[in-house]
Design a protein around this motif. Structure first.
Motif, PDB file in Angstrom:
ATOM      1  N   SER A 210       0.835  -1.214   0.000  1.00 25.55           N
ATOM      2  CA  SER A 210       0.000   0.000   0.000  1.00 25.55           C
ATOM      3  C   SER A 210       0.862   1.254   0.000  1.00 25.55           C
ATOM      4  O   SER A 210       0.346   2.368   0.100  1.00 25.55           O
ATOM      5  CB  SER A 210      -0.915   0.014   1.234  1.00 25.55           C
ATOM      6  OG  SER A 210      -0.135  -0.042   2.428  1.00 25.55           O
ATOM      7  N   SER A 211       2.185   1.085  -0.110  1.00 22.79           N
ATOM      8  CA  SER A 211       3.061   2.251  -0.094  1.00 22.79           C
ATOM      9  C   SER A 211       4.183   2.085  -1.109  1.00 22.79           C
ATOM     10  O   SER A 211       4.591   0.960  -1.433  1.00 22.79           O
ATOM     11  CB  SER A 211       3.647   2.465   1.304  1.00 22.79           C
ATOM     12  OG  SER A 211       4.455   1.362   1.688  1.00 22.79           O
ATOM     13  N   PHE A 212       4.692   3.208  -1.594  1.00 22.38           N
ATOM     14  CA  PHE A 212       5.729   3.237  -2.613  1.00 22.38           C
ATOM     15  C   PHE A 212       6.742   4.325  -2.275  1.00 22.38           C
ATOM     16  O   PHE A 212       6.442   5.247  -1.518  1.00 22.38           O
ATOM     17  CB  PHE A 212       5.107   3.500  -3.989  1.00 22.38           C
ATOM     18  CG  PHE A 212       4.102   2.470  -4.407  1.00 22.38           C
ATOM     19  CD1 PHE A 212       4.502   1.322  -5.073  1.00 22.38           C
ATOM     20  CD2 PHE A 212       2.753   2.627  -4.097  1.00 22.38           C
ATOM     21  CE1 PHE A 212       3.585   0.355  -5.439  1.00 22.38           C
ATOM     22  CE2 PHE A 212       1.823   1.670  -4.472  1.00 22.38           C
ATOM     23  CZ  PHE A 212       2.240   0.527  -5.135  1.00 22.38           C
ATOM     24  N   PRO A 213       7.942   4.250  -2.844  1.00 27.32           N
ATOM     25  CA  PRO A 213       8.932   5.301  -2.587  1.00 27.32           C
ATOM     26  C   PRO A 213       8.434   6.647  -3.089  1.00 27.32           C
ATOM     27  O   PRO A 213       7.602   6.719  -3.997  1.00 27.32           O
ATOM     28  CB  PRO A 213      10.159   4.837  -3.393  1.00 27.32           C
ATOM     29  CG  PRO A 213       9.957   3.378  -3.617  1.00 27.32           C
ATOM     30  CD  PRO A 213       8.472   3.183  -3.705  1.00 27.32           C
ATOM     31  N   PRO A 214       8.941   7.738  -2.527  1.00 29.66           N
ATOM     32  CA  PRO A 214       8.522   9.063  -3.005  1.00 29.66           C
ATOM     33  C   PRO A 214       9.105   9.368  -4.383  1.00 29.66           C
ATOM     34  O   PRO A 214      10.233   8.987  -4.702  1.00 29.66           O
ATOM     35  CB  PRO A 214       9.093  10.011  -1.945  1.00 29.66           C
ATOM     36  CG  PRO A 214      10.250   9.268  -1.355  1.00 29.66           C
ATOM     37  CD  PRO A 214       9.878   7.815  -1.394  1.00 29.66           C
ATOM     38  N   VAL A 215       8.333  10.061  -5.187  1.00 31.34           N
ATOM     39  CA  VAL A 215       8.793  10.508  -6.503  1.00 31.34           C
ATOM     40  C   VAL A 215       9.747  11.691  -6.343  1.00 31.34           C
ATOM     41  O   VAL A 215      10.763  11.783  -7.036  1.00 31.34           O
ATOM     42  CB  VAL A 215       7.596  10.894  -7.387  1.00 31.34           C
ATOM     43  CG1 VAL A 215       8.060  11.491  -8.705  1.00 31.34           C
ATOM     44  CG2 VAL A 215       6.702   9.688  -7.630  1.00 31.34           C
TER      45      VAL A 215
END
Length: 513
Positions: A441-446
């Motif tokens: 449900s989470s991804f690295p920041p762009v």
């Protein structure tokens, strides 16, 4: 039916045309940062694969359209362009057609790569028109053996029924419909990938495994754990009960599967050639630091010294670069495990696999493409010794090229047995091919900081050559908006001039405005 069963499985898992000229690529390094602070603003791009090369290309579109005054340096630690897209010549002989070793295919839904092939006059090889007899192997038995006859469709219907394939295709079509909005004039811009997923209604797709998603939507377990798992294993090296549903759906979305004759890497060389960026190959970046400067707050350190930049685009998997970042920035990027894939290319004078290995009778046809399911292991049987085996056509009157994907090295003795003691040239390679993609449900920041952007934040979401070009387009728009009050398609980030009241199937945002 055939498109889902065959075309999605024919794989190892994107302006003005300018002539390609080698002098644009320099094996030197940029000068040290002794230029006046009032000079032309500079952007550094780290990596010259799909993400980095396309980022340079997107910046060049803003330069052409709106006169954005910026100089671009692209750093590449290897001697070549293309990242995980590379080719090998059989027997090391460049008179033969090269074979894709890494990123092998793209599809019609991949509009950036498709458009690039057209704009740069590259020749597309349509894999969907090639005959491939498909088999599904569980390690001990051939579950499905399909040719190119009408009765092979009946085999599928007999084994799985009518509704599972239809339901799977409908689910994939719904995903693709939403995905296609990324090419429209109203394409969203994002700095948070979780928010993007939720805006698309994809929460369930990223938070469920492929097995959970498809079975909960009425697709039979047998179809999921045989056909769809075969696609997820050949395209991403991951089983259907471990990979998230969005990527599982991508693995069977392969209408119009194609590749560039001579190698897909040519697209990325053309991107850089068109961009007229300074490309520094064989130049490894060791660290990125910050300094007090309005014009060049970021310093890129390479083997030959530091260079200051207005902004930096990190366009490579961070933990594979060994680049040192300030701890407050590095801590924002969680470590991303990758599937370590072994690729074996070989030539053989055997027209087919050993039928005894597959326990086939003399009258049964031997498949030229053999994919695998892990379901036999779940039922206590032997694991497949490979992910996929595929014949890739002839290089001479009686010699074929074959590609094998596997989780571990395959032994010479096993190869000789499998190909009836008729193996000639063998080429082995191994690399971190794709990110491991469990539900999340989470991804690295762009955006890591003001002026520092991370394209590969998108990879745990969808990992393809094409989506790297979409992620880079988004990053370039964010950067240009933040630093230059401009964008690829307008003076500000929302500035497309396309009349959204009149949809155009040929319109591709970024290429068109």
């Amino acid at each position: 039916m055939r498109s889902l069963l065959f075309l999605s499985l024919v794989s190892a898992s994107f302006a003005l045309q300018l002539p390609f000229k080698v002098p644009f690529f320099q094996s030197t390094v940029p000068p040290e940062d002794d230029e006046p602070v009032r000079g032309t603003p500079k952007i550094a791009i780290i990596g010259a694969g799909a993400a980095g090369s396309s980022a340079a290309f997107w910046i060049s579109k803003a330069q052409e359209r709106f006169g954005v005054d910026v100089e671009v340096d692209v750093y590449e630690k290897t001697s070549r362009i293309g990242g995980r897209s590379l080719t090998v010549y059989p027997h090391g002989n460049d008179t033969f057609e090269p074979v894709e070793l890494g990123a092998s295919i793209f599809v019609k839904a991949n509009k950036n790569l498709w458009r690039a092939a057209q704009e740069f006059n590259l020749t597309l090889r349509d894999l969907s028109k090639e005959d491939n007899d498909l088999g599904i192997w569980d390690g001990e038995q051939l579950l499905l053996n399909l040719g190119n006859h009408w009765w092979d469709t009946l085999k599928v219907l007999w084994r799985y029924g009518v509704m599972p394939p239809r339901r799977a295709e409908k689910l994939v079509a719904e995903m693709l419909k939403q995905y296609s909005t990324l090419y429209t004039a109203d394409s969203p811009k994002w700095d948070n990938i979780t928010d993007l997923a939720h805006s698309f209604g994809w929460k369930n797709l990223i938070e469920s495994t492929g097995a959970e998603f498809f079975t909960s939507n009425g697709v039979s377990k047998q179809y999921v754990f045989e056909l769809i798992e075969a696609a997820s294993r050949v395209n991403y090296g991951q089983n259907i009960d471990s990979i998230h549903a969005l990527e599982a759906a991508c693995s069977i979305a392969a209408n119009g599967a194609s590749q560039i004759e001579g190698g897909n890497w040519q697209i990325f060389e053309r991107f850089l050639n068109h961009s007229r960026a300074n490309v520094f190959t064989d130049t490894k970046v060791t660290r990125i630091t910050q300094k007090e400067s309005k014009s060049r707050p970021w310093v890129v350190h390479s083997a030959k010294g530091p260079t200051g930049y207005k902004a930096v685009i990190l366009a490579a998997p961070f933990h594979q670069t060994d680049i040192e970042l300030p701890s407050t920035l590095a801590s924002q990027i969680p470590e991303q495990p990758y599937v370590h894939l072994h690729v074996t290319l070989l030539t053989t004078t055997s027209p087919n696999l050993n039928r005894e290995y597959l326990a086939l009778s003399p009258n049964e046809k031997v498949p030229s493409m053999l994919l695998t399911t892990y379901d036999g292991v779940r039922q206590g049987r032997k694991a497949p010794e490979f992910n996929s085996i595929s014949y890739h056509g002839k290089i001479s009157e009686d010699e074929w090229v074959v590609k094998i994907f596997s989780e571990s090295p395959v032994e010479d003795k096993w190869l000789q047995s499998l190909f009836n003691d008729q193996v000639g040239w063998v080429h082995r390679a191994e690399f971190d091919a794709y990110p491991k993609l469990p539900p999340t449900s989470s991804f690295p920041p762009v955006k890591l900081d003001h002026g520092l952007f991370y394209v590969n934040a998108f990879e745990p979401f969808i990992s393809t050559m094409e989506t790297e070009t979409l992620a880079s387009r988004n990053v370039v728009d964010l950067l240009l908006n933040e630093e230059f009050s401009s964008s690829i398609c307008g003076p500000r980030i929302s500035g497309s001039t396309k009349d959204t009241a009149a949809p155009d199937s040929d319109f591709v945002f970024g290429w068109d405005c």
